[in-house]
Design an enzyme around this catalytic site. Sequence first.
Site, PDB file in Angstrom:
ATOM      1  N   ARG A  58       0.808  -1.117   0.031  1.00 28.55           N
ATOM      2  CA  ARG A  58      -0.056   0.075   0.048  1.00 28.55           C
ATOM      3  C   ARG A  58       0.811   1.175   0.079  1.00 28.55           C
ATOM      4  NH1 ARG A  58      -1.848   2.611   4.422  1.00 28.55           N
ATOM      5  NH2 ARG A  58      -1.710   0.787   5.778  1.00 28.55           N
ATOM      6  N   TYR A 111     -15.714  16.203 -15.498  1.00 29.34           N
ATOM      7  CA  TYR A 111     -16.236  14.496 -15.355  1.00 29.34           C
ATOM      8  C   TYR A 111     -17.199  14.633 -14.287  1.00 29.34           C
ATOM      9  CZ  TYR A 111     -15.855   9.560 -15.079  1.00 29.34           C
ATOM     10  OH  TYR A 111     -16.203   8.240 -15.257  1.00 29.34           O
ATOM     11  N   ASP A 183      -7.011  18.007 -14.750  1.00 30.92           N
ATOM     12  CA  ASP A 183      -7.414  16.373 -15.180  1.00 30.92           C
ATOM     13  C   ASP A 183      -6.834  16.421 -16.838  1.00 30.92           C
ATOM     14  OD1 ASP A 183      -8.540  14.294 -16.177  1.00 30.92           O
ATOM     15  OD2 ASP A 183     -10.125  14.277 -14.761  1.00 30.92           O
ATOM     16  N   LYS A 208      -8.175   5.027 -19.352  1.00 32.00           N
ATOM     17  CA  LYS A 208      -8.316   5.715 -20.604  1.00 32.00           C
ATOM     18  C   LYS A 208      -7.127   5.230 -21.528  1.00 32.00           C
ATOM     19  CE  LYS A 208     -12.422   6.560 -18.610  1.00 32.00           C
ATOM     20  NZ  LYS A 208     -12.428   7.966 -17.836  1.00 32.00           N
TER      21      LYS A 208
END
Length: 402
Positions: A58, A111, A183, A208
């Site tokens: 992590r 978004y 973004d 994407k």
Amino acid sequence: MANQTLRLNTRAIHGGLDPAAHHGAVSVPIYQSSTFAFPCAEEGAARFAGSPGPIYTRMGNPTVQALESCVADLEEGCGAVATATGMAAVSTVFLALLRQGDHVVATHPLYGASRILLTRYFSRFGVTSTFVAAADAAALAAAIRPETRLVYIETPANPTLDLVDLAAASAAAKGAGIPLVVDNTFAGPHLQQPIPWGADIVLHSMTKSLNGHSDVVAGIVIAGEPAMLSALRDAAITFGLTIDPHQAWLVLRGIRTLGMRVERAQENASAMARWLEQHEEVAWVRYPGLPSHPQHDLAQRQMSGPGSVIAFELRGGTEAGRLLMNNVRIITLAVSLGGVESLIEHPASMTHKGISESERRNQGITPGLVRLAAGCEDLDDLLADMTQALARVTAGTRANSL
Ligand SMILES: *Cc1c(COP(=O)(O)O)cnc(C)c1O
């Protein structure tokens, strides 16, 4: 190892790769291990005090690190934190940088989930936000208040393909001494690099174009400066938003062909946008590569190419759009973009259904807007598919008007 004297395709292919560190492996191995043995207690203590070397997945993992160093290099950043999804990347930025009483200036359209994160969730913790039109640089600067802590933008914007002027947004944020967050999912680092334009943080949904094969969800946050990187990394680790090594490996494999995929999809999009603009069933087309785009000059200034996403509306509006989407055969009716396969969707009833109709109108998301994300198929097959589907639209519209 990749560095900034090399060009983008070379950096995408060699970034994060160090065969000597992995028994000569030219594909970075997947370190499928949750924890890492320390050679001695002193070394364990040293790693917790910040010396390099893995501790616990992590908090960092060699496969993940290879991906992070590759993408940070492509974006001209000092480093990056890879996350489980694109939304985990957006969450990392807000969780790291915002506290009660802070204000965010963001552009619209945004978004859908990024907007909801601010308006429905961060609002609960006393964070307020103001949304300004993407193309209105003066409104962005005017919306900044003394308590504004960050400027959050998306360019090209989804799904209208409005652009935000990166130089103007950066000047406004710098004038207020606050970070500019971009973004960069739609363009990707191959076509647009916001950090050299003055952005402090860049993020991606790697779901994407970076991964590019529609088989992974993932995200990443890239920082321009080490202090910012450290704040972002701490938040991602503490909130548990980091990526797992197998997913990271798949994305890194996708990135190796980023340039070829992006350029091929862009050629297809450019040709389809021009073709659609001439078609008698089409009312309008919005694509940054067309001279008819109101910010065509800005696209040429801040992007090295117009990308692979097109917005358009048929003369028959929503019904005609539905007929088109129900009749394509190769182009797939699905949300998402940036994959090798061409996808088509209807924002008003799908990706942008979560925002009110009046808000959609205000943002230029008309009821009949169709979003087409070009993939890497042969152009002739895509045009043949659109031709047959639009012929059915013509036939259906005629049938309806009888
Ligand atoms: C898809 C997308 C996101 C969210 O990414 P996920 O990987 O689905 O969590 C954020 N921003 C933009 C612009 C996107 O296209």
